[in-house]
Design an enzyme around this catalytic site. Structure first.
Site, PDB file in Angstrom:
ATOM      1  N   LYS A  13       8.182 -10.277   0.014  1.00  0.00           N
ATOM      2  CA  LYS A  13       8.881 -10.239   1.298  1.00  0.00           C
ATOM      3  C   LYS A  13       7.931 -10.395   2.482  1.00  0.00           C
ATOM      4  CE  LYS A  13       9.097  -5.159   1.615  1.00  0.00           C
ATOM      5  NZ  LYS A  13       8.182  -4.953   0.462  1.00  0.00           N
ATOM      6  N   ARG A  88      13.731   1.676   4.460  1.00  0.00           N
ATOM      7  CA  ARG A  88      13.426   1.894   3.049  1.00  0.00           C
ATOM      8  C   ARG A  88      14.246   3.030   2.451  1.00  0.00           C
ATOM      9  NH1 ARG A  88       7.026   0.984   1.706  1.00  0.00           N
ATOM     10  NH2 ARG A  88       6.888  -1.154   2.459  1.00  0.00           N
ATOM     11  N   ARG A 157      -5.883  -4.026  -0.396  1.00  0.00           N
ATOM     12  CA  ARG A 157      -5.308  -2.773   0.049  1.00  0.00           C
ATOM     13  C   ARG A 157      -5.664  -1.653  -0.916  1.00  0.00           C
ATOM     14  NH1 ARG A 157       0.854  -4.259   1.354  1.00  0.00           N
ATOM     15  NH2 ARG A 157       1.094  -2.416   0.044  1.00  0.00           N
ATOM     16  N   ARG A 168       5.077   3.530  -6.446  1.00  0.00           N
ATOM     17  CA  ARG A 168       5.811   2.930  -5.331  1.00  0.00           C
ATOM     18  C   ARG A 168       7.083   2.248  -5.813  1.00  0.00           C
ATOM     19  NH1 ARG A 168       2.291  -1.153  -2.511  1.00  0.00           N
ATOM     20  NH2 ARG A 168       3.860  -1.037  -0.855  1.00  0.00           N
TER      21      ARG A 168
END
Length: 218
Positions: A13, A88, A157, A168
């Site tokens: 995304k 979210r 990251r 996650r």
């Protein structure tokens, strides 16, 4: 053009949001990028946030909401934006809908297989200042490890590892059951337009599908 782009971590995304931002000349607003930027600029002050993100957990609602709203109230968002990675949770979605009313009318969700997500995340590289995303396998920079536009070094990251990604993903799927249901009800009542798109292909093929949907509502 007001767009919300949903998808799991590693769904693509962020890459698609940046492409759409350039195609339609609207700002790309990423909740994750906003967080990572403030942590990058002041690691000591925001070390608690950094630790939460490293563990694959969600930062508290009030901080995320206030940060995103402040960004969306800037003048460059007056004619539209593409919002990436927010909301979210169902609470964020309800707040956001009440705050912006009918302005948010196009919600696009990328559905991507976990095996592809893990493959993408292993090769992901980030330009920390701009948030530009590359991938060593699927979307490499022109020069290895270097941002195409600034010549600055790309980084990985802290949360781009299998253990954190698994946490996650589990958290995302848990929250997304309610989030998808909420947007589906909104769509059925005619309050928004909601599409779910398979995100397993290459960057350009997925973008063609997204662009076709967006163009049909211009």
């Amino acid at each position: 053009m007001y767009i919300v782009l949903l998808g799991s971590p590693g769904s693509g995304k962020g890459t698609q949001a940046k492409i759409i931002s350039n195609q339609y000349n609207i700002p790309h607003i990423s909740a994750g990028d906003l967080l990572r930027f403030i942590v990058y600029k002041n690691k000591e002050k925001y070390k608690d946030i950094n630790n939460i993100m490293k563990k694959g957990q969600l930062v508290n609602n009030s901080l995320i909401i206030s940060m995103v709203v402040r960004r969306l109230l800037k003048s460059d968002c007056c004619n539209g934006f593409i919002l990436d990675g927010f909301p979210r949770s169902i609470n964020q979605a309800i707040f956001f809908k009440k705050y912006f009313g009918s302005s948010i009318y196009l919600v696009l969700e990328l559905l991507t297989l976990n095996e592809i997500i893990f493959d993408r995340v292993k090769g992901r590289l980030i330009h920390p200042i701009s948030g530009r995303i590359y991938n060593t396998k699927f979307f490499p920079p022109i020069n290895k490890g270097i941002d195409d536009f600034t010549g600055e070094k790309l980084i990985r990251r802290n949360d781009d590892n299998e253990e954190t990604l698994l946490k996650r993903l589990m958290l995302y799927y848990k929250n997304n059951i309610l989030l998808s249901s909420f947007y589906n009800r909104q769509n059925l009542s005619g309050r928004i337009i909601y599409y779910r798109i398979y995100g397993n292909g290459n960057v350009y093929d997925i973008n063609k599908i997204l662009k076709s949907i967006i163009n049909s509502y211009l």
